[in-house]
Design a protein around this motif. Sequence first.
Motif, PDB file in Angstrom:
ATOM      1  N   SER A  71      -2.348  -4.329  -3.498  1.00 49.24           N
ATOM      2  CA  SER A  71      -2.819  -4.734  -2.173  1.00 49.24           C
ATOM      3  C   SER A  71      -4.175  -5.424  -2.237  1.00 49.24           C
ATOM      4  O   SER A  71      -4.462  -6.317  -1.437  1.00 49.24           O
ATOM      5  CB  SER A  71      -2.910  -3.513  -1.256  1.00 49.24           C
ATOM      6  OG  SER A  71      -1.642  -2.933  -1.089  1.00 49.24           O
ATOM      7  N   ALA A 114      -2.644   0.347  -4.245  1.00 51.44           N
ATOM      8  CA  ALA A 114      -3.951  -0.148  -3.810  1.00 51.44           C
ATOM      9  C   ALA A 114      -4.368  -1.377  -4.607  1.00 51.44           C
ATOM     10  O   ALA A 114      -4.917  -2.341  -4.040  1.00 51.44           O
ATOM     11  CB  ALA A 114      -4.997   0.953  -3.949  1.00 51.44           C
ATOM     12  N   LEU A 119       0.814  -1.220   0.000  1.00 52.22           N
ATOM     13  CA  LEU A 119       0.000   0.000   0.000  1.00 52.22           C
ATOM     14  C   LEU A 119       0.844   1.266   0.000  1.00 52.22           C
ATOM     15  O   LEU A 119       0.475   2.273  -0.603  1.00 52.22           O
ATOM     16  CB  LEU A 119      -0.932   0.009   1.216  1.00 52.22           C
ATOM     17  CG  LEU A 119      -2.271  -0.712   1.075  1.00 52.22           C
ATOM     18  CD1 LEU A 119      -2.987  -0.768   2.420  1.00 52.22           C
ATOM     19  CD2 LEU A 119      -3.152  -0.016   0.036  1.00 52.22           C
TER      20      LEU A 119
END
Length: 398
Positions: free
Chosen positions: A248, A245, A149
């Motif tokens: 992740s 993102a 992240l």
Amino acid sequence: MNQIAFQRQYRRLSWSYFGYFAVLALLVPYLGFYLDALGFSSREIGELIAISTICRVIGPPLWAAVADRLGKLVPLIRFGVISSLVLLLLLAQVNSYLAVAALLGLVSLFWSAILPQLEVVTLASLGTESHRYSRIRMAGSVGFILVALITAELLDLAGTESFPILGAILLLPLLFAVSRLDEPQRAYQDPNQPTPEGFWRRIRRRPFVMFILSTLLLQMSFAPFYAFFALYLNQLGYAPIAVGALISLGVAAEVAMFFIAGRLVVQFTVRRLLMFCLALTSLRWLALANFADVLWWLIPIQLIHAFSFALHHSAAMRYIHRYFPADQHSRGQAFYLSVGFAGGGALGAWLAGFLWQQGEGAEFTFTAAAIAALLGFIAAIFIRDRSKQAARSVELQG
């Protein structure tokens, strides 16, 4: 091992997986990004990643042989962490092709001493509680998510060239975690002594050959994703925070799968699970080839990672652990990780480097990855799961 010692080891193993995969969240998705920042072409990036991966073919059997000679695993894990840390610090000082290739190869060689031994330590520590493996492995996924992240933003702020230094910093918590591990008691036999069925005879069985072949093809299909996914999204105009993102998100799906994987690998055969995971992975790469410029397509594409990796890996670990007797576990893990994972990854990275063409060949490369996963699905059809038969054979040997 009493209950208090078991719980203590369980926590330490969880933290070790957390630390290992936190480092991996930097090393795998962003290595291609780092090499691109050093000015290497896509072909050179493919070659460098292939060289690095080839050393992961050599490493596991080498370290497994050392482990079987010593009868101890934890010291090798600690040695691998310390060596990798030193080599990453050296990597930060060089930028020529040959120097980077040599150091990446050495990092991979010593890094490969960690996970196979950690897997064996974990399964040996769990004993009859092996179904709890997926929960321990889930801690690694959490570590991966947290680092993935923030990595893109950190590299954006500090400069992509800070990649090796950031890797060395992330290794410090892992070093602390593995320094606390206890050596488990496990069945041990001198590898020079004959067994009712030898290791090399076991791996020549057709079901196991098909299992390794399907794993190799899966890892070939993953190679362009590992090498170029972050760079691909950057070239498509996604912001660094979006890149982190999306990486992740795939691992978050992996975490969710690890919650239920323990039940699934008991309920279904390895063969069925592998076939299902490989089929979905083929569709995943095909979608990535055609719809990566649409954010809403990338979300389900990344969610399939729950099956591409988490469920596939859990099923494969169960197969390996039941297929080999205790004194062959280290060599079985090493063969699986070196030939299946690293061998497929090296060949796939080399081919992806040729096909990528500075991003112009992205669609074709991921389509080729889809074909590789489909071939892995076909290989898995012929596994004819005999892990129960192998497990009974192991019990008779014990």
